[in-house]
Design an enzyme around this catalytic site. Structure first.
Site, PDB file in Angstrom:
ATOM      1  N   ASN A   1      -1.714   2.355   5.923  1.00 60.42           N
ATOM      2  CA  ASN A   1      -0.927   1.164   5.561  1.00 60.42           C
ATOM      3  C   ASN A   1      -0.735   0.357   6.832  1.00 60.42           C
ATOM      4  O   ASN A   1      -0.482   0.953   7.880  1.00 60.42           O
ATOM      5  CB  ASN A   1       0.490   1.542   5.100  1.00 60.42           C
ATOM      6  CG  ASN A   1       0.505   2.224   3.760  1.00 60.42           C
ATOM      7  OD1 ASN A   1      -0.510   2.285   3.084  1.00 60.42           O
ATOM      8  ND2 ASN A   1       1.654   2.736   3.392  1.00 60.42           N
ATOM      9  N   GLY A   2      -0.761  -0.959   6.719  1.00 61.56           N
ATOM     10  CA  GLY A   2      -0.526  -1.784   7.902  1.00 61.56           C
ATOM     11  C   GLY A   2      -1.793  -2.534   8.281  1.00 61.56           C
ATOM     12  O   GLY A   2      -2.749  -2.618   7.500  1.00 61.56           O
TER      13      GLY A   2
ATOM     14  N   GLU B   1      16.653 -18.699  -6.603  1.00 63.17           N
ATOM     15  CA  GLU B   1      16.359 -17.334  -7.026  1.00 63.17           C
ATOM     16  C   GLU B   1      15.835 -17.307  -8.470  1.00 63.17           C
ATOM     17  O   GLU B   1      14.880 -16.588  -8.776  1.00 63.17           O
ATOM     18  CB  GLU B   1      17.620 -16.466  -6.862  1.00 63.17           C
ATOM     19  CG  GLU B   1      17.525 -15.050  -7.368  1.00 63.17           C
ATOM     20  CD  GLU B   1      16.439 -14.193  -6.701  1.00 63.17           C
ATOM     21  OE1 GLU B   1      15.823 -14.642  -5.717  1.00 63.17           O
ATOM     22  OE2 GLU B   1      16.197 -13.085  -7.198  1.00 63.17           O
TER      23      GLU B   1
ATOM     24  N   CYS C   1       0.855  -1.188   0.000  1.00 62.41           N
ATOM     25  CA  CYS C   1       0.000   0.000   0.000  1.00 62.41           C
ATOM     26  C   CYS C   1       0.893   1.240   0.000  1.00 62.41           C
ATOM     27  O   CYS C   1       1.992   1.220   0.549  1.00 62.41           O
ATOM     28  CB  CYS C   1      -0.927   0.092   1.192  1.00 62.41           C
ATOM     29  SG  CYS C   1      -2.006  -1.301   1.411  1.00 62.41           S
TER      30      CYS C   1
ATOM     31  N   GLU D   1       7.300 -15.472 -10.015  1.00 60.58           N
ATOM     32  CA  GLU D   1       6.728 -14.164  -9.683  1.00 60.58           C
ATOM     33  C   GLU D   1       6.128 -13.437 -10.869  1.00 60.58           C
ATOM     34  O   GLU D   1       5.073 -12.838 -10.768  1.00 60.58           O
ATOM     35  CB  GLU D   1       7.835 -13.238  -9.153  1.00 60.58           C
ATOM     36  CG  GLU D   1       8.231 -13.445  -7.754  1.00 60.58           C
ATOM     37  CD  GLU D   1       9.304 -12.434  -7.392  1.00 60.58           C
ATOM     38  OE1 GLU D   1       9.020 -11.562  -6.579  1.00 60.58           O
ATOM     39  OE2 GLU D   1      10.427 -12.517  -7.937  1.00 60.58           O
TER      40      GLU D   1
ATOM     41  N   TRP E   1      -3.043  -2.665  -1.482  1.00 58.66           N
ATOM     42  CA  TRP E   1      -2.804  -4.094  -1.652  1.00 58.66           C
ATOM     43  C   TRP E   1      -3.642  -4.742  -0.556  1.00 58.66           C
ATOM     44  O   TRP E   1      -3.322  -4.624   0.623  1.00 58.66           O
ATOM     45  CB  TRP E   1      -1.317  -4.393  -1.468  1.00 58.66           C
ATOM     46  CG  TRP E   1      -0.937  -5.813  -1.769  1.00 58.66           C
ATOM     47  CD1 TRP E   1      -0.557  -6.321  -2.972  1.00 58.66           C
ATOM     48  CD2 TRP E   1      -0.893  -6.908  -0.846  1.00 58.66           C
ATOM     49  NE1 TRP E   1      -0.283  -7.656  -2.852  1.00 58.66           N
ATOM     50  CE2 TRP E   1      -0.481  -8.047  -1.574  1.00 58.66           C
ATOM     51  CE3 TRP E   1      -1.172  -7.051   0.513  1.00 58.66           C
ATOM     52  CZ2 TRP E   1      -0.330  -9.301  -0.977  1.00 58.66           C
ATOM     53  CZ3 TRP E   1      -1.028  -8.311   1.105  1.00 58.66           C
ATOM     54  CH2 TRP E   1      -0.610  -9.408   0.354  1.00 58.66           C
TER      55      TRP E   1
ATOM     56  N   LYS F   1       5.748  -4.678  -3.652  1.00 55.52           N
ATOM     57  CA  LYS F   1       7.192  -4.575  -3.478  1.00 55.52           C
ATOM     58  C   LYS F   1       7.623  -4.693  -2.024  1.00 55.52           C
ATOM     59  O   LYS F   1       8.577  -5.361  -1.698  1.00 55.52           O
ATOM     60  CB  LYS F   1       7.656  -3.240  -4.071  1.00 55.52           C
ATOM     61  CG  LYS F   1       9.143  -3.004  -4.004  1.00 55.52           C
ATOM     62  CD  LYS F   1       9.862  -3.798  -5.055  1.00 55.52           C
ATOM     63  CE  LYS F   1      11.354  -3.667  -4.979  1.00 55.52           C
ATOM     64  NZ  LYS F   1      11.999  -4.817  -5.621  1.00 55.52           N
TER      65      LYS F   1
ATOM     66  N   ARG G   1       3.963  -0.592  -4.705  1.00 56.73           N
ATOM     67  CA  ARG G   1       3.707  -1.060  -3.337  1.00 56.73           C
ATOM     68  C   ARG G   1       2.354  -1.751  -3.207  1.00 56.73           C
ATOM     69  O   ARG G   1       2.063  -2.387  -2.191  1.00 56.73           O
ATOM     70  CB  ARG G   1       3.731   0.124  -2.360  1.00 56.73           C
ATOM     71  CG  ARG G   1       5.058   0.845  -2.299  1.00 56.73           C
ATOM     72  CD  ARG G   1       4.943   1.993  -1.339  1.00 56.73           C
ATOM     73  NE  ARG G   1       4.799   1.529   0.022  1.00 56.73           N
ATOM     74  CZ  ARG G   1       5.808   1.409   0.872  1.00 56.73           C
ATOM     75  NH1 ARG G   1       7.018   1.732   0.509  1.00 56.73           N
ATOM     76  NH2 ARG G   1       5.604   0.978   2.089  1.00 56.73           N
TER      77      ARG G   1
ATOM     78  N   LYS H   1      12.187 -15.892  -9.537  1.00 56.25           N
ATOM     79  CA  LYS H   1      11.988 -14.830 -10.541  1.00 56.25           C
ATOM     80  C   LYS H   1      10.941 -15.269 -11.556  1.00 56.25           C
ATOM     81  O   LYS H   1      10.061 -14.504 -11.916  1.00 56.25           O
ATOM     82  CB  LYS H   1      13.288 -14.490 -11.281  1.00 56.25           C
ATOM     83  CG  LYS H   1      14.332 -13.698 -10.529  1.00 56.25           C
ATOM     84  CD  LYS H   1      13.984 -12.264 -10.234  1.00 56.25           C
ATOM     85  CE  LYS H   1      13.230 -12.118  -8.969  1.00 56.25           C
ATOM     86  NZ  LYS H   1      13.944 -12.059  -7.716  1.00 56.25           N
TER      87      LYS H   1
ATOM     88  N   HIS I   1      16.212 -37.726  -5.951  1.00 54.85           N
ATOM     89  CA  HIS I   1      15.452 -38.126  -4.759  1.00 54.85           C
ATOM     90  C   HIS I   1      13.978 -37.746  -4.880  1.00 54.85           C
ATOM     91  O   HIS I   1      13.277 -37.655  -3.883  1.00 54.85           O
ATOM     92  CB  HIS I   1      16.063 -37.492  -3.511  1.00 54.85           C
ATOM     93  CG  HIS I   1      17.460 -37.956  -3.258  1.00 54.85           C
ATOM     94  ND1 HIS I   1      17.758 -39.227  -2.837  1.00 54.85           N
ATOM     95  CD2 HIS I   1      18.649 -37.334  -3.430  1.00 54.85           C
ATOM     96  CE1 HIS I   1      19.076 -39.358  -2.732  1.00 54.85           C
ATOM     97  NE2 HIS I   1      19.634 -38.219  -3.092  1.00 54.85           N
TER      98      HIS I   1
HETATM   99  C1  F6R Z   1      11.387 -11.284  -4.978  1.00 53.76           C
HETATM  100  C2  F6R Z   1      11.075 -10.239  -4.035  1.00 53.76           C
HETATM  101  C3  F6R Z   1      10.653 -10.627  -2.672  1.00 53.76           C
HETATM  102  C4  F6R Z   1      11.489  -9.861  -1.655  1.00 53.76           C
HETATM  103  C5  F6R Z   1      10.990 -10.137  -0.227  1.00 53.76           C
HETATM  104  C6  F6R Z   1      11.856  -9.453   0.800  1.00 53.76           C
HETATM  105  O1  F6R Z   1      11.709 -10.776  -6.238  1.00 53.76           O
HETATM  106  O2  F6R Z   1      11.172  -9.089  -4.345  1.00 53.76           O
HETATM  107  O3  F6R Z   1      10.751 -11.996  -2.477  1.00 53.76           O
HETATM  108  O4  F6R Z   1      12.816 -10.242  -1.796  1.00 53.76           O
HETATM  109  O5  F6R Z   1       9.674  -9.698  -0.100  1.00 53.76           O
HETATM  110  O6  F6R Z   1      11.871  -8.083   0.607  1.00 53.76           O
HETATM  111  P1  F6R Z   1      12.955  -7.161   1.276  1.00 53.76           P
HETATM  112  O7  F6R Z   1      14.273  -7.522   0.696  1.00 53.76           O
HETATM  113  O8  F6R Z   1      12.538  -5.766   0.919  1.00 53.76           O
HETATM  114  O9  F6R Z   1      12.899  -7.425   2.742  1.00 53.76           O
END
Ligand code: F6R
Length: 610
Positions: free
Chosen positions: A100-101, A483, A2, A490, A74, A605, A27, A487, A506
């Site tokens: 927010n929150g 990772e 948010c 997501e 969000w 984000k 956000r 990617k 396994h």
């Molecule tokens: C993946 C991604 C999320 C963040 C996770 C932690 O591309 O962006 O998995 O890595 O939400 O976020 P931070 O690093 O901001 O604590």
């Protein structure tokens, strides 16, 4: 998660609010709304969907006001629709709130308010908060105190902005667990949950701390704690400008951020390499070097991509510094009963510095006496401020929801921390120097890989219709496999799993057929031949294979369907190179599927809720 933005001054607030919301849309982006004060009344306009849809709706209204607050959502409580979108208002419609929150005790508060005759139109916890403030406003007749008293009844997290049509000279803001920043202008002031929303107008900012509340006027602000103590707030200068948060010539922030990595990685180690001593200089850890290097154990906590960086750090620190490392999901760490002592060092990694689980885990570790370090990107973020010491990764603003350049910068900083500790323990000056020399070459090597963008785009077209993917790597490249899979999941919504290559037999091997592509990360290292055997096993089952291999590897091309070559480097830095093609692969598959890579569905984000 948010985004909040607000304006009070001499200009029409609406274009400023809309532009600010667009900058915060990463956000949260399922609904948006704004509330302005005009003619002693509050006008609220809300819309399900993107900020651009809200903008279209407002254009038809032909309204303006020098005071307004706005929100991009969000959803947490209640589905994303117009009713649940913020702002929320009291029954008279004069009191207007964005939040927010999460208000954790909203259910109990709601029952109490219902007993007093309050009715509710939405499913949100935020509407409960605005009506709680309303009860105090009736008693106090003063917005600032009413908000302050209400917040003393609230459990949970909030970054809020509140206006009242009866006090059109101010916006009241407060923070606990969700960021809130005041932007200082010239006869105008701004508020936002993120400096990105106000950097176009001012670089002078004031960060609120947890438990603080402020009244923001057009020419001043007054801050207190919610317990009514006077406080002095420092005005700070933001270190980036509007260019850094614009897409420039790129179609997406994600591609821009992938392409920026030669520069962002360099920024992460600039001025921090002590070649002569074969060590690193990390100002934020000054005075803590002995305590860190004498730690009994290092525990690293993070979420998502930052957690993958933590896994790489486990290999780095154990190989070079010989201190036992444990890596934990912050969300798990905070709720179990971790055994911690003052001889332990806990490192918390977070790009945003606002991730709720990581922040809570950090507070728990602090409470138990461990040394608490932060590795963050966003300067002045909650995790950065809550840590005893720490290091900024200096990747620059990351806007794309999928984290890319922050990951590589985290790896650089974690390598520098490793060298710092290792040089105080067993590492020789020569080994330290070799590592630094190689790190200095990494930006050039990343640039070489990025030149293969067109080739990777072509390869990606073959996988657009895949339903499942396996990513396999060993040692330092096992976290990179995780990772790469994250990617892809997501942004392309293709199911993908990362595994240590040897684990394949396994269980996951059962999935392999000609519809299940596998990505193998196969640099020339001590387990190269073993990974080649795994490749043969997949081939024998008709699986399609893409390999990320070293330029010097001429055997791989005849074994796999597609190969992307990367320059050779030391094992410790391999993840900095192997992850680049995987970022580009995910990007091009998602774009090929016609998806919005910067705003993938259901994601946001900065995850400021549990
Ligand atoms: C993946 C991604 C999320 C963040 C996770 C932690 O591309 O962006 O998995 O890595 O939400 O976020 P931070 O690093 O901001 O604590």
């Amino acid at each position: 998660m948010c985004g909040i933005v607000g304006y009070i001054g001499h200009r029409n607030s609406i274009p400023i609010l809309i532009e600010g919301l667009k900058r915060l849309e990463y956000r949260g982006y399922d609904s948006a709304g704004l509330g302005i004060i005009r003619e002693n009344a509050c006008t609220v306009i809300k819309q399900e969907g993107k900020v651009s849809q809200l903008e279209d709706k407002i254009e038809k209204e032909k309204i303006s006001s020098p005071l307004g607050i706005a929100h991009t959502r969000w959803a947490t409580h209640g589905v994303p629709n117009e009713i649940n979108a913020h702002p929320h208002v009291n029954s008279s419609g004069k009191l207007c709130l964005v939040h927010n929150g999460i208000i954790e005790n909203y259910a109990v508060l709601k029952i109490g308010l219902q007993k007093q005759g309050y009715e509710f139109y939405s499913e949100t916890d935020t509407e409960v908060l605005v009506k709680l403030i309303d009860t105090f406003l009736k008693m106090k007749n003063n917005l600032f105190d009413a908000v302050r008293f209400a917040l003393n009844k609230v459990e949970g997290t909030y970054g809020i902005a509140v206006t009242s049509a009866d006090e059109p000279d101010k916006i009241v803001v407060a923070k606990k667990g969700s960021p809130l920043v005041i932007g200082i202008g010239d006869d105008e002031n701004f508020i936002a949950s993120d400096v990105n929303a106000l950097i176009a107008h001012t670089s002078q900012v004031v960060y609120l701390e947890d438990g603080e509340i402020a009244a923001v006027y057009n020419n001043k602000f007054e801050a207190k704690t919610i317990e009514d103590e006077e406080i002095e707030k420092e005005i700070q200068q933001v270190a980036f400008d509007i260019e850094d948060i614009s897409k420039g010539e790129f179609p997406h922030f994600m591609l821009k951020e992938i392409m920026e990595q030669p520069g962002s990685v360099k920024n992460s180690f600039r001025g921090r390499l002590l070649f002569e001593e074969g060590s690193s200089k990390l100002g934020g850890l000054q005075g803590y070097e002995d305590r860190i290097s004498q730690s009994r154990r290092i525990i690293i906590c993070a979420c998502g991509t930052s957690w993958h960086a933590a896994l790489v750090a486990e290999y780095m620190i154990e190989q070079f510094a010989r201190i036992p490392v444990e890596v934990e999901y912050a969300s798990e760490f905070r709720y179990r009963n971790p055994v911690l002592t003052p001889e332990d060092t806990c490192i918390f990694i977070s790009q945003s510095g606002e991730t709720a689980d990581t922040l809570a885990a950090m507070k728990e570790a602090k409470r138990r006496g461990a040394l608490v370090l932060g590795v963050c990107n966003v300067v002045g973020s909650s995790i950065a401020r809550e840590s005893e010491a720490g290091v900024y990764i200096h990747a620059g603003p990351e806007i794309g929801v999928a984290s890319t350049k922050a990951f590589t910068s985290q790896l650089v900083v974690l390598a520098l921390i490793t060298v710092l500790i290792a040089r105080r323990r067993h590492m020789s000056i020569i080994d330290g120097q070799n590592i630094l020399r190689e790190l200095d070459l990494i930006p050039g090597k990343i640039a070489e890989i990025l030149q293969q963008n067109d080739k990777i785009k072509e390869i990606a077209q073959n996988f657009i219709n895949a339903k499942n993917f396996l990513y396999l790597g060993r040692g330092y490249n096992f976290p990179v496999a995780l990772e790469g899979a994250l990617k892809l999941k997501e942004i392309s919504y293709i199911h993908a799993e990362g595994y240590p290559a040897a684990e394949m037999k396994h269980g996951p091997i059962a999935l392999i057929d000609n519809n299940m592509p596998s990505v193998f990360i196969t640099p020339k290292d001590s387990v190269y031949e073993k990974v080649i055997s795994n490749i043969e096993e997949v081939k024998a089952r008709n699986g399609k294979i893409l390999a990320i291999a070293c330029t010097s590897d001429d055997k791989i091309d005849s074994l796999v369907d597609y190969a992307i070559k990367i320059p050779d480097t030391m094992r410790i830095f391999m993840p900095l190179l192997t992850v680049i093609p995987l970022q580009l692969l995910a990007y091009h598959i998602a774009v090929g599927k016609g998806l919005n890579v910067d705003q993938p569905r259901n994601l946001a984000k900065s995850v400021t809720v549990e």
